[in-house]
Design an enzyme around this catalytic site. Structure first.
Site, short mmCIF file in Angstrom:
data_model
loop_
_atom_site.label_atom_id
_atom_site.label_comp_id
_atom_site.label_asym_id
_atom_site.label_seq_id
_atom_site.Cartn_x
_atom_site.Cartn_y
_atom_site.Cartn_z
CB ILE A 1 -8.68 -4.09 2.83
CG1 ILE A 1 -8.15 -3.44 4.10
CG2 ILE A 1 -8.33 -5.55 2.77
CD1 ILE A 1 -8.85 -3.90 5.37
CG ASP A 2 -6.94 0.69 4.20
OD1 ASP A 2 -7.71 -0.12 4.73
OD2 ASP A 2 -5.86 1.04 4.72
CD GLU B 1 -9.32 1.56 10.74
OE1 GLU B 1 -9.23 0.78 11.70
OE2 GLU B 1 -8.50 1.55 9.79
N GLY C 1 -10.17 0.87 7.11
CA GLY C 1 -9.99 1.81 6.01
C GLY C 1 -8.97 2.88 6.28
N GLY D 1 0.83 -1.20 0.00
CA GLY D 1 0.00 0.00 0.00
C GLY D 1 0.87 1.25 0.00
NE ARG E 1 -30.63 -5.19 21.42
CZ ARG E 1 -30.11 -6.37 21.73
NH1 ARG E 1 -29.27 -6.96 20.91
NH2 ARG E 1 -30.41 -6.95 22.87
NE ARG F 1 -26.73 -5.21 23.14
CZ ARG F 1 -27.59 -4.65 23.99
NH1 ARG F 1 -27.70 -3.33 24.04
NH2 ARG F 1 -28.36 -5.39 24.77
N GLY G 1 2.60 3.06 2.24
CA GLY G 1 3.93 3.05 2.87
C GLY G 1 4.94 2.30 2.02
CB THR G 2 4.60 -1.01 0.34
OG1 THR G 2 4.11 -1.60 1.53
CG2 THR G 2 5.47 -1.99 -0.41
O1 F6P Z 1 -4.14 -0.85 5.70
C1 F6P Z 1 -4.93 -1.91 6.07
C2 F6P Z 1 -5.37 -1.79 7.49
O2 F6P Z 1 -6.11 -2.94 7.81
C3 F6P Z 1 -6.15 -0.52 7.82
O3 F6P Z 1 -7.49 -0.57 7.39
C4 F6P Z 1 -5.97 -0.47 9.31
O4 F6P Z 1 -6.12 0.85 9.80
C5 F6P Z 1 -4.56 -0.96 9.49
O5 F6P Z 1 -4.26 -1.74 8.35
C6 F6P Z 1 -4.32 -1.80 10.70
O6 F6P Z 1 -2.95 -2.02 10.80
P1 F6P Z 1 -2.23 -3.15 11.65
O7 F6P Z 1 -2.20 -4.39 10.82
O8 F6P Z 1 -0.84 -2.64 11.82
O9 F6P Z 1 -2.99 -3.32 12.90
#
Ligand code: F6P
Length: 346
Positions: A140-141, A236, A184, A116, A176, A264, A118-119
């Site tokens: 996945i993001d 998230e 993400g 992704g 509920r 919930r 960083g890579t």
């Molecule tokens: O980049 C993929 C991801 O799953 C993000 O959606 C999430 O914020 C992060 O990696 C979680 O990172 P780690 O695997 O370091 O807990």
């Protein structure tokens, strides 16, 4: 078709968070490199860590068979960032220097970096150091700039949508509010797609600042309209000023305080990044992998494989590194969902 050797030797590494489709991509690069071009292929262990410790293994065509449908990565991964915090201690060899040294010792002509943001940033920096690199966008993001889509995303959306579908049962039966938090990072792609696919009543993404009052108002209005249950999908990365660990926990407490409604929450977590890739991700990862091998043969280095309008293209890593592809708040999907009554908390 007979093999013709072009004498090249390539390394493949997978870095960052795992996701469905990585093995399909390794297979796509490796098999095309071996079968079409007669190249030698080595697999580097655990992302950039393997380049620093020089841990690798030769990959034959046979090693690449039977991995298409496997989740995770057969090479292992890590979040090692070699250009960060390296070479600061006295007499310490800088990690990028070690990587260059090992690249030469392994006799590589190119390093394929599957990952992704960083890579891909690290891959770009390595190309500045003189290494031949090719990037493959996976996460996945779906937040890699310069490509319409990353592999891993479709599988994650499928899993998240199935989870939302299942929450409908409890929401309906118990009347509920069911809130689900999806991954993400700072992008809302997974929440947006699975929120729409799963018929979420409220969808919250980091790119659209939400107002708690608006969500409370909307949920109470639904109750008044004789819709006593609701599905709230949150990414998230949304604003989370609370002490609670997750955004969903924070928001669920706040909305309960404001409305008295029973809520919930479910934090889906790593479930959405594991397991077998969807057919769409298998196809995409295979296309990316095969294209990467073609780019290597053509010595089209310093590039990332990308998908634009369903065409495979190569884009300079320089145009991609350090940038994020976020959801535009005026994305037509959002407008359409709003026109159908979905709330984005604004
Ligand atoms: O980049 C993929 C991801 O799953 C993000 O959606 C999430 O914020 C992060 O990696 C979680 O990172 P780690 O695997 O370091 O807990």
């Amino acid at each position: 078709m007979g093999k013709r050797s072009n004498g090249m030797r390539i390394g493949i590494l997978t870095a960052g968070g795992d996701c469905p489709g990585i093995n399909a991509a390794i297979r796509g690069v490796g098999k095309t490199a071996i079968v079409k071009y007669g190249m030698e292929v080595v697999g580097i262990s655990d992302g950039y860590t393997g380049m620093i410790t020089k841990e690798y293994r030769e990959l034959s065509e046979k090693d690449l068979s039977g991995i298409l449908t496997l989740g995770g990565t057969i090479l292992g991964t890590s979040r090692e960032k070699p250009f960060k915090d390296s070479g600061k201690k006295k007499n310490e060899i800088k990690k990028p220097d070690l990587i260059k040294e090992h690249y030469d010792q392994m006799d590589l002509d190119c390093l394929v970096c599957i990952g992704g943001n960083g890579t891909l940033k690290t891959a770009h920096l390595l190309s500045h150091e003189g290494l031949n690199v090719i990037g493959l966008p996976k996460t996945i993001d779906n937040d890699v700039y310069g490509t319409d889509i990353t592999f891993g995303f479709d599988s994650a959306v499928n899993i998240a949508t199935e989870a939302i579908d299942r929450l409908h049962s409890t929401a309906n039966s118990h009347k509920r509010i069911m809130m689900i938090e999806l991954m993400g990072h700072n992008a809302g792609w997974i929440a947006l797609y699975s929120g729409i696919a799963g018929g979420g009543d409220v969808i919250l993404i980091p790119e659209i600042p939400y107002k708690e009052e608006k969500i409370a108002e909307y949920l109470l209005h639904r109750v008044e309209e004789n819709k006593p249950y609701s599905i709230v999908v949150v990414a998230e990365g949304i604003h989370n000023p609370g002490k609670e660990k997750s955004a969903a926990q924070y928001l669920s407490n706040r909305i309960n305080d404001m409305t008295g409604l029973e809520i919930r929450e479910t934090v889906l977590g790593y479930i959405q990044r594991g397991g077998t890739p969807s057919p769409m991700d298998r196809v995409l990862a295979t296309r990316y992998g095969a294209a990467a091998a073609d780019m290597i043969a053509a010595k089209d280095f310093g590039k990332m494989v990308a998908l634009r309008n369903n065409e495979i293209v190569s884009v300079p890593l320089a145009d991609v590194a350090g940038k994020l592809k976020l959801v535009e708040p005026d994305n037509p999907m959002i407008i359409q969902a709003q026109n159908m009554g979905t709330s984005f908390g604004v």
